[in-house]
Design an enzyme around this catalytic site. Sequence first.
Site, PDB file in Angstrom:
ATOM      1  N   LEU A  14       0.839  -1.204   0.000  1.00 49.77           N
ATOM      2  CA  LEU A  14       0.000   0.000   0.000  1.00 49.77           C
ATOM      3  C   LEU A  14       0.872   1.251   0.000  1.00 49.77           C
ATOM      4  O   LEU A  14       1.652   1.462   0.923  1.00 49.77           O
ATOM      5  CB  LEU A  14      -0.918   0.004   1.221  1.00 49.77           C
ATOM      6  CG  LEU A  14      -1.797  -1.236   1.385  1.00 49.77           C
ATOM      7  CD1 LEU A  14      -2.755  -1.059   2.545  1.00 49.77           C
ATOM      8  CD2 LEU A  14      -2.559  -1.542   0.098  1.00 49.77           C
ATOM      9  N   ALA A  15       0.721   2.024  -1.047  1.00 46.24           N
ATOM     10  CA  ALA A  15       1.564   3.215  -1.179  1.00 46.24           C
ATOM     11  C   ALA A  15       0.781   4.372  -1.776  1.00 46.24           C
ATOM     12  O   ALA A  15       1.327   5.215  -2.472  1.00 46.24           O
ATOM     13  CB  ALA A  15       2.765   2.882  -2.059  1.00 46.24           C
ATOM     14  N   ARG A  21       2.132  15.157   5.273  1.00 42.07           N
ATOM     15  CA  ARG A  21       2.979  15.621   6.381  1.00 42.07           C
ATOM     16  C   ARG A  21       4.474  15.653   6.033  1.00 42.07           C
ATOM     17  O   ARG A  21       5.275  16.231   6.752  1.00 42.07           O
ATOM     18  CB  ARG A  21       2.747  14.750   7.623  1.00 42.07           C
ATOM     19  CG  ARG A  21       1.473  15.114   8.359  1.00 42.07           C
ATOM     20  CD  ARG A  21       1.145  14.128   9.457  1.00 42.07           C
ATOM     21  NE  ARG A  21       0.582  12.897   8.905  1.00 42.07           N
ATOM     22  CZ  ARG A  21       0.348  11.798   9.617  1.00 42.07           C
ATOM     23  NH1 ARG A  21       0.654  11.766  10.886  1.00 42.07           N
ATOM     24  NH2 ARG A  21      -0.169  10.727   9.046  1.00 42.07           N
ATOM     25  N   GLY A  86      -9.545   4.478   2.594  1.00 44.75           N
ATOM     26  CA  GLY A  86      -9.164   3.543   3.650  1.00 44.75           C
ATOM     27  C   GLY A  86      -8.342   2.371   3.147  1.00 44.75           C
ATOM     28  O   GLY A  86      -8.234   2.130   1.940  1.00 44.75           O
ATOM     29  N   ASN A 177      -1.463  -3.441  16.015  1.00 43.34           N
ATOM     30  CA  ASN A 177      -1.374  -3.934  14.643  1.00 43.34           C
ATOM     31  C   ASN A 177      -0.262  -3.195  13.898  1.00 43.34           C
ATOM     32  O   ASN A 177      -0.227  -1.966  13.880  1.00 43.34           O
ATOM     33  CB  ASN A 177      -2.726  -3.683  13.963  1.00 43.34           C
ATOM     34  CG  ASN A 177      -2.710  -3.979  12.486  1.00 43.34           C
ATOM     35  OD1 ASN A 177      -1.969  -4.854  12.037  1.00 43.34           O
ATOM     36  ND2 ASN A 177      -3.521  -3.255  11.732  1.00 43.34           N
ATOM     37  N   ASN A 235       5.647   9.086   8.571  1.00 46.35           N
ATOM     38  CA  ASN A 235       4.635  10.020   8.094  1.00 46.35           C
ATOM     39  C   ASN A 235       5.186  11.425   7.907  1.00 46.35           C
ATOM     40  O   ASN A 235       4.628  12.215   7.155  1.00 46.35           O
ATOM     41  CB  ASN A 235       3.462  10.091   9.070  1.00 46.35           C
ATOM     42  CG  ASN A 235       2.736   8.763   9.143  1.00 46.35           C
ATOM     43  OD1 ASN A 235       2.401   8.177   8.132  1.00 46.35           O
ATOM     44  ND2 ASN A 235       2.538   8.266  10.352  1.00 46.35           N
ATOM     45  N   TYR A 378      35.479  17.859 -20.779  1.00 46.05           N
ATOM     46  CA  TYR A 378      34.227  18.390 -21.311  1.00 46.05           C
ATOM     47  C   TYR A 378      34.520  19.616 -22.146  1.00 46.05           C
ATOM     48  O   TYR A 378      35.164  20.561 -21.677  1.00 46.05           O
ATOM     49  CB  TYR A 378      33.321  18.756 -20.124  1.00 46.05           C
ATOM     50  CG  TYR A 378      31.920  19.162 -20.494  1.00 46.05           C
ATOM     51  CD1 TYR A 378      31.139  18.362 -21.311  1.00 46.05           C
ATOM     52  CD2 TYR A 378      31.373  20.343 -19.992  1.00 46.05           C
ATOM     53  CE1 TYR A 378      29.840  18.734 -21.627  1.00 46.05           C
ATOM     54  CE2 TYR A 378      30.086  20.717 -20.297  1.00 46.05           C
ATOM     55  CZ  TYR A 378      29.318  19.909 -21.124  1.00 46.05           C
ATOM     56  OH  TYR A 378      28.026  20.280 -21.428  1.00 46.05           O
TER      57      TYR A 378
HETATM   58  C1  UD1 Z   1      -3.130   1.454  10.027  1.00 48.79           C
HETATM   59  C2  UD1 Z   1      -4.004   0.353  10.623  1.00 48.79           C
HETATM   60  C3  UD1 Z   1      -3.730   0.264  12.133  1.00 48.79           C
HETATM   61  C4  UD1 Z   1      -2.260   0.027  12.374  1.00 48.79           C
HETATM   62  C5  UD1 Z   1      -1.416   1.085  11.686  1.00 48.79           C
HETATM   63  C6  UD1 Z   1       0.042   0.723  11.755  1.00 48.79           C
HETATM   64  C7  UD1 Z   1      -6.090   0.314   9.340  1.00 48.79           C
HETATM   65  C8  UD1 Z   1      -7.506   0.717   9.293  1.00 48.79           C
HETATM   66  N1  UD1 Z   1      -5.385   0.693  10.407  1.00 48.79           N
HETATM   67  O1  UD1 Z   1      -3.555   2.683  10.581  1.00 48.79           O
HETATM   68  O2  UD1 Z   1      -4.465  -0.803  12.680  1.00 48.79           O
HETATM   69  O3  UD1 Z   1      -1.996   0.006  13.758  1.00 48.79           O
HETATM   70  O4  UD1 Z   1      -1.753   1.184  10.286  1.00 48.79           O
HETATM   71  O5  UD1 Z   1       0.850   1.757  11.299  1.00 48.79           O
HETATM   72  O6  UD1 Z   1      -5.625  -0.348   8.422  1.00 48.79           O
HETATM   73  N2  UD1 Z   1      -3.283   3.795   2.394  1.00 48.79           N
HETATM   74  C9  UD1 Z   1      -3.668   3.758   1.072  1.00 48.79           C
HETATM   75  N3  UD1 Z   1      -4.927   4.177   0.748  1.00 48.79           N
HETATM   76  C10 UD1 Z   1      -5.808   4.594   1.676  1.00 48.79           C
HETATM   77  C11 UD1 Z   1      -5.410   4.619   3.021  1.00 48.79           C
HETATM   78  C12 UD1 Z   1      -4.132   4.209   3.345  1.00 48.79           C
HETATM   79  O7  UD1 Z   1      -2.887   3.371   0.216  1.00 48.79           O
HETATM   80  O8  UD1 Z   1      -6.947   4.930   1.292  1.00 48.79           O
HETATM   81  C13 UD1 Z   1      -1.929   3.314   2.740  1.00 48.79           C
HETATM   82  C14 UD1 Z   1      -1.054   4.404   3.341  1.00 48.79           C
HETATM   83  O9  UD1 Z   1      -0.282   5.029   2.318  1.00 48.79           O
HETATM   84  C15 UD1 Z   1      -0.161   3.607   4.282  1.00 48.79           C
HETATM   85  C16 UD1 Z   1      -1.045   2.433   4.707  1.00 48.79           C
HETATM   86  O10 UD1 Z   1      -2.067   2.326   3.745  1.00 48.79           O
HETATM   87  O11 UD1 Z   1       0.973   3.093   3.607  1.00 48.79           O
HETATM   88  C17 UD1 Z   1      -1.644   2.613   6.105  1.00 48.79           C
HETATM   89  O12 UD1 Z   1      -2.489   3.727   6.104  1.00 48.79           O
HETATM   90  P1  UD1 Z   1      -2.536   4.783   7.287  1.00 48.79           P
HETATM   91  O13 UD1 Z   1      -3.483   5.860   6.930  1.00 48.79           O
HETATM   92  O14 UD1 Z   1      -1.164   5.173   7.672  1.00 48.79           O
HETATM   93  O15 UD1 Z   1      -3.192   3.888   8.438  1.00 48.79           O
HETATM   94  P2  UD1 Z   1      -3.126   4.136   9.993  1.00 48.79           P
HETATM   95  O16 UD1 Z   1      -4.185   5.072  10.381  1.00 48.79           O
HETATM   96  O17 UD1 Z   1      -1.739   4.433  10.397  1.00 48.79           O
HETATM   97 MG    MG Z   2       0.061   5.042   9.348  1.00 52.25          MG
END
Ligand code: UD1
Ligand code: MG
Length: 430
Positions: A14-15, A21, A86, A177, A235, A378
């Site tokens: 997931l990226a 930030r 999400g 998690n 972040n 050069y």
């Molecule tokens: C998430 C977890 C949480 C965990 C934490 C660890 C969920 C709902 N929560 O929370 O349980 O403790 O990571 O760091 O999964 N991303 C996408 N698309 C989106 C949303 C996120 O690609 O729509 C990617 C972000 O770039 C990131 C990852 O998913 O690489 C996690 O997303 P982030 O928003 O950081 O989740 P947290 O709130 O930190």
């Molecule tokens: Mg996170």
Amino acid sequence: MNNPSNVPEMAVVLAAGLGTRMKSALPKVLHAVASRSMLGHSLDAAATAGVAQIAVVVGCDVPAVEAEARTIASQTQCFVQNEQKGTAHAVLAARSAFVNLEGIVLILCGDTPLIPADALIALREALVAGADLAVLGFEAVDPSGYGRILLDAEGRPAAIREHNDATPAERAIRLCNSGVLAVRSGIILASLLDQVRPDNAKSEYYLTDIIAIARARGLATALVTCAEEDTLGVNDRVQLARAEAVMQRRLREKALLGGATLVSPDTVTLAFDTKLGRDVLIEPNVVFGPGVTVEEGAVIRSFSHIEGAHIGRNAQIGPYARLRPGAHLGENVRIGNFVELKNAAIDEGAKVNHLSYIGDAHIGAGANVGAGTITCNYDGFDKHHTDIGEGAFIGSNSSLVAPVKIGKGAYVGSGSVITRDVAPDALAVA
Ligand code: UD1
Ligand code: MG
């Protein structure tokens, strides 16, 4: 490789997060830790664990992220998540990649560069041992902000509660998690994700909801744990600096245990791929960019900056030397203070001891290049080559205007501007 089970496997990284930030024009996952992008570190962990297929979920700057991913895993497929709804929604962006996969899907984040391959291997082992879904958790010193893992009486994950949705009692739980999990089959993962609803404080589709959904279906879950440090998420740039510090500590320890001496380890910056041979000595304040190999017994003196270079056995570099990409040094070469090398092969025993620029050049064995010598490579349009023959002597403050060839054993007088080839053993004064 590291995948003895021979079950097909895929990693979904997931990226797509915007990374606001970071306050950067560069996508967050392309920021570097030890000279490699965070995405690269995540992909490398997957590759080291033996996962062959990679899907990356990308938000913006797709070409740049895709290009970077393909440097580590050439078969990487990228999927675009246009809106950030999400983590479950993000995984679903790659649905077509795993919906028919009768094999393991690992889900990881592109912004956790310290995740070790061992953790991914442990998740796989939990699945091979019979779990349908395995979650990577850790004991947090301060759990606030993380999703809490709720365990059943047998110590297996029953649900994950996000911080914002947790009761005070659940918030007291320190088992968190990491964001990394694995599911036994892509088909199961897709059907679990299809059931996720955005019924929570943030109105998002939470990947973490699939644990409770799986349990309600009677599927088996397992917990795998790792150190908190391994899951450090980035972040902002404060966290990026923290990840860099941890990575540098790990790389320095590996170098020391591998038989190199770092006189002042904390002042040496290594790259993810720096290779130091036995009995290499690194003085304080040396920086390594990517692509450096240092052979046995070489000495790198203080304040040298080295990238894309090969340093032969027992060579001596610096202090204050700059080796740029394509510097290839043979055994016993001496490169002294304020010398810059670029795309230059320096053969065994040759010396460039003071204040020189040597670019696009070859220096033969045993040649001596005097102080202040410059290869004028050069002409404003193109780069040209300089060849200095074996055993040649270049007097101080000479300019070698490329393309030019100095013959074997030739002698160039101090202060010469050499624009034409010099024959072997000839004396040139210009
Ligand atoms: C998430 C977890 C949480 C965990 C934490 C660890 C969920 C709902 N929560 O929370 O349980 O403790 O990571 O760091 O999964 N991303 C996408 N698309 C989106 C949303 C996120 O690609 O729509 C990617 C972000 O770039 C990131 C990852 O998913 O690489 C996690 O997303 P982030 O928003 O950081 O989740 P947290 O709130 O930190
Ligand atoms: Mg996170």
